[in-house]
Structure formats: structure tokens, C-alpha cells
Write a protein that holds these residues in place. Sequence first.
Motif, PDB file in Angstrom:
ATOM      1  N   ARG A 272       0.867  -1.184   0.000  1.00  0.00           N
ATOM      2  CA  ARG A 272       0.000   0.000   0.000  1.00  0.00           C
ATOM      3  C   ARG A 272       0.900   1.229   0.000  1.00  0.00           C
ATOM      4  NH1 ARG A 272      -2.651  -1.303   5.579  1.00  0.00           N
ATOM      5  NH2 ARG A 272      -0.413  -1.603   5.898  1.00  0.00           N
ATOM      6  N   ILE A 273       0.821   2.007  -1.050  1.00  0.00           N
ATOM      7  CA  ILE A 273       1.737   3.123  -1.248  1.00  0.00           C
ATOM      8  C   ILE A 273       1.000   4.455  -1.125  1.00  0.00           C
ATOM      9  CG2 ILE A 273       3.343   4.229  -2.838  1.00  0.00           C
ATOM     10  CD1 ILE A 273       4.328   1.543  -1.792  1.00  0.00           C
ATOM     11  N   ALA A 274       1.556   5.348  -0.331  1.00  0.00           N
ATOM     12  CA  ALA A 274       1.083   6.734  -0.275  1.00  0.00           C
ATOM     13  C   ALA A 274       2.024   7.575  -1.120  1.00  0.00           C
ATOM     14  CB  ALA A 274       1.067   7.235   1.160  1.00  0.00           C
ATOM     15  N   GLU A 308      -2.947   9.226  -3.184  1.00  0.00           N
ATOM     16  CA  GLU A 308      -2.352  10.539  -2.924  1.00  0.00           C
ATOM     17  C   GLU A 308      -2.760  10.983  -1.519  1.00  0.00           C
ATOM     18  OE1 GLU A 308      -2.815  13.559  -5.845  1.00  0.00           O
ATOM     19  OE2 GLU A 308      -2.563  12.173  -7.533  1.00  0.00           O
ATOM     20  N   THR A 309      -1.842  10.835  -0.599  1.00  0.00           N
ATOM     21  CA  THR A 309      -2.099  11.186   0.792  1.00  0.00           C
ATOM     22  C   THR A 309      -0.763  11.298   1.513  1.00  0.00           C
ATOM     23  OG1 THR A 309      -3.305  10.534   2.806  1.00  0.00           O
ATOM     24  CG2 THR A 309      -2.303   8.760   1.524  1.00  0.00           C
ATOM     25  N   ALA A 383      -0.502   2.500   5.695  1.00  0.00           N
ATOM     26  CA  ALA A 383       0.371   2.626   4.530  1.00  0.00           C
ATOM     27  C   ALA A 383       1.671   1.887   4.809  1.00  0.00           C
ATOM     28  CB  ALA A 383       0.658   4.090   4.225  1.00  0.00           C
ATOM     29  N   ASP A 384       2.207   1.279   3.766  1.00  0.00           N
ATOM     30  CA  ASP A 384       3.468   0.555   3.923  1.00  0.00           C
ATOM     31  C   ASP A 384       4.677   1.445   3.637  1.00  0.00           C
ATOM     32  OD1 ASP A 384       2.280  -2.011   4.533  1.00  0.00           O
ATOM     33  OD2 ASP A 384       1.679  -2.087   2.420  1.00  0.00           O
ATOM     34  N   PHE A 385       4.555   2.290   2.608  1.00  0.00           N
ATOM     35  CA  PHE A 385       5.646   3.175   2.234  1.00  0.00           C
ATOM     36  C   PHE A 385       5.079   4.464   1.656  1.00  0.00           C
ATOM     37  CE2 PHE A 385       7.384  -1.072   2.071  1.00  0.00           C
ATOM     38  CZ  PHE A 385       8.626  -0.930   2.695  1.00  0.00           C
ATOM     39  N   HIS A 452       8.411   2.465   7.423  1.00  0.00           N
ATOM     40  CA  HIS A 452       8.109   2.434   8.851  1.00  0.00           C
ATOM     41  C   HIS A 452       9.387   2.676   9.654  1.00  0.00           C
ATOM     42  CE1 HIS A 452       3.968   0.487   8.970  1.00  0.00           C
ATOM     43  NE2 HIS A 452       4.260   0.525   7.678  1.00  0.00           N
ATOM     44  N   ARG A 453       9.238   3.303  10.781  1.00  0.00           N
ATOM     45  CA  ARG A 453      10.380   3.510  11.662  1.00  0.00           C
ATOM     46  C   ARG A 453      10.997   2.170  12.046  1.00  0.00           C
ATOM     47  NH1 ARG A 453       9.172   7.458  16.432  1.00  0.00           N
ATOM     48  NH2 ARG A 453       7.970   5.674  17.159  1.00  0.00           N
ATOM     49  N   HIS A 454      12.298   2.062  11.897  1.00  0.00           N
ATOM     50  CA  HIS A 454      13.103   0.874  12.176  1.00  0.00           C
ATOM     51  C   HIS A 454      12.980  -0.224  11.120  1.00  0.00           C
ATOM     52  CE1 HIS A 454      13.928   2.780  15.930  1.00  0.00           C
ATOM     53  NE2 HIS A 454      12.717   2.597  16.412  1.00  0.00           N
TER      54      HIS A 454
END
Length: 502
Positions: A272-274, A308-309, A383-385, A452-454
Amino acid sequence: MSISKSTDPADLGAVEARSLIARKALSPVELAEACIRRIEEVNPAVNAMVALDLEGLRKASRAAEADVMSGKPLGALHGLPIGIKDMVDVKGLPTTFGSLIFKDNIAAADDASVTALRAAGGIPMGKTNNPEWSAGANTVNRVYGATANPHDLTRSSAGSSGGSAAALASGMVPLATGSDLGGSLRNPASFCGVVGYRPSFGVVPGGARATALFPLGTSGPMARSVADAGLLLSIQAQPDNRDPYTAVVGGKTAWAPEGFANLPRRDLSSLRIAVTDDYGYAPTESIVRSHFAMAIKELSPLFASVEETHPDCTGADRIFSVLRSVMFLGHHAKHLDEQPDLVGDNVRQNVLEGRSYSAEDVGKVLVMHSTYQQAWQRFFETADFILAPAVTISPRDWHELYPTEIDGKPTKSYYHWLGMAYASTLSGHPSITIPCGKDANGMPFGLQIVGHRHDDLGVLTVAAELERVIAASGSLALAGPDIAALRKAAPLSETPGFLTTG
């Protein structure tokens, strides 16, 4: 030991060169001499490498070759020359920080990060240029002058790791180090058409940071490919409990550094891409928006969904402005007070800005920063990335210390145009810039991937997959600079403004 005569070793990627060395198909001496030759040929036009230890490089490369021939175990970076940003000590070489105050400063010992590179077989062979104290994203200073963009010598290499990016793009080194506060790894990578990776905070330890408890600045790798960046990161990301954000338990970190050097394949079809071209606040130039839209149109079919977000970035400019200036105030106020004529405009502006804030201002921003980070964590639940441009503008004339306007609208400060990068700096999320074609001005465009962080491994694996797709694309693949033209170009030092800009 030799490779095909049609291949200049200076143009080899780090992973490929290291593999050839291990197979005795490339001599470390041959690689070192190729890098020296390339520096001698093109560095006068670009001014990316500002201090060299060629004798040390030759000596270390001969020792590296002897180890190969005798069958000794080889480190991950065995025989690879490495450019070191001029913010880090390399024994016997100047560490000027781009500051006239330290123009005669010679390092008495290696920084811990350089020691780690040497232990892995790497050969730190010179310093790369940066703006004074890495303040700003145009690599110019009054010690070494400007660094030009190898794709167009009239344009900026960005910064602050502009020397590293320009050296990589023009084949002077296979690997280089950099650091990033407001995009200093990602912005120059974008402008010069290479890879710059800002890891999650603490992944690359920085025990020597003046403000070690402020989670904004970090070091990271620069290279000509994602795999090469991962290789360097695998050595940079070592346990070091001197950094308060590097969690070390039982001598190990929560991440496996060796994994960065062996990136697994990644299926993009479930992601899922933003996508965003401004995070809702950055002053992105129309030429950047247009190229990004074209790139996303081509890449979108790879993913499960593209929307688009963006995260809620309320207060990003204010948070970054206050925290950045307070950091500079703490570290550089004494320089401005004691030797004002030796302090450049960007550092002066930051110190004076820091002095304009009250303790209440800082306290409010610290609370705003917490709210900001929490908003980003909520966003990444769905969102994944994030895919975004790396920089708000197309590369401009290097005489311009910073853009005062974008598409006719004034910028707020010398760093306002870095908003596409410091959005993820403030959240602490890992972010990489990879080359993604040329914009309408014919200059490299950098695609930024934030995870995501880390999830540093995740960001690198997705970047590597997108790199493969882009390399096979007729519209998004990026060729390197014209090396023959760089060889013929006049020395940059002969250009008016070379030493006075900044």
C-alpha cells in the motif's frame, strides 16, 4: 589479476568490485590506481575531493592485494577506496568542517566510524567537500570553495554531502560517507543521480555528535546503487553504546547489520503506497511535481494500491526551525561571538535565530514534535511506504547559496526548500533517495522512499526492486555524467565566486 580492458575499474559498483577482488579478477591496486586517475582527470572540474591520502591508498591497496593472494580472510569492504565527508576525522588528513576556523586542523586519530571501515578492509582515501558545518544544502565554503554537479558544472551538487555525491557520480570512489539532518544524504543524491540513505535514528551510531540526545542528525551511506549502499551500511550499523539511540544488548543491536549487505527480493504487488509531492506544506517547484507525477504513473501498476495522501505534518516548518537553530546555537554560538568574520552566512543565521527563541518557544515545539511523530505512526498503520520527490527544486546555479524563491513565491529561510526531506527527519523514519530519470531541465531527479520507523531492511529492499524497474525503463533510467566532457572542462577554481560564495 585483471578485468576486461573495456571496463574502467573506476566505474565499477562496490559490490561488483568487491566480488571481482575476491575472485582475483580485479586487483585492489588496479582499482586504487583507476580511482586516482579519475580524480586527477575530473576532480579539477568538479571539486568533490578536497584532501587526499594517495600514498596511504597505494600502500593499503598493495597490502589488500597481498592478503588476497595469500588466501587470508577478506573483510566486506576489502580493497574498496572510500570517500569520507569532511565532518569526520581521518588520521593525518584535515578535518575542516568547511570552516575557516578549522582550516589548519589535522586529525590526530581516526573517528570510530573510520576505524570500523578500515577493520572491514575499506580504504578511507580522502575527504569530500561539504558546506560550513554542513549548514545548508549547497556544497560551498570558504576553505575549499564550491562543488559542482557532474551532470552540469554550472549547477549545484546540493548538500551537505555534495562532495560525496559528486565524487560517486563521476567515478572517483565506489563508496562514500555522508550525514543527514535536513536531507544532507538525500538531497545531493537526488541532484547528482546517486543513492543516499538516511537510516532510522541509532542504526548508524554517532557517539561524537555534539547534541547526541537530539534525534535529528545521523550519518549514513552513499553509493551508486542500493546494494552498494547496503554494503556500506552493513559496516556503519555496528553496536556502539556511546550513541544513546543505538540499543545494544549483549553486544548486539536489534538489527542484523549483515542483512543490509544481502538484500532479499521483495514482492511489490502487495504494498500500500502513499504518494505526495509536498506533504501538504513543502514549496515544491512545478517542474518537480510534473516529473514526479509522470514517474508515479509509470510505477503505480507495480503496487496493490497507490493513494495521494500523506501524514499530518502540521507545524513541520516551525518544529524544524526551532530545533535546528537551538542545536546550532549550542554548538556554534562561541564561534560567532569569538570569531565572527570567520563564520559564514548560514551558520550565522542559525545562531541568531536560535537566540530569538525563548525557553517557552522551545518547550512548545518539543510538545509539537511529539504530536508530529505520533501522527506519523498512526499514518503508517494504513500505509506501507511513502513515495515522494527528494527535493523541492531542480538543481540550480551553484552561485545561489539557497533559493530565495520557488515558482515566484519567496522561501521562509535558507533551509525552507528542504521540506521534502525534513518531513521524515522529524518523524525518525528511514528514507532513501534513488535516481529516477531526468527532469525537464535535463537534470537528475531523485525518488524518495520512506518506510516504517526501524524498517530499514524493508526500505532498502523496496528501493532495490524499484531501482531494477527504473533501470529497465525507457523514460526513467538515468545515464551517468559525461566523463569525457569533465576531463576537458576548465578547473572550477577559475570560476568567479568559487571561494566567496557561502
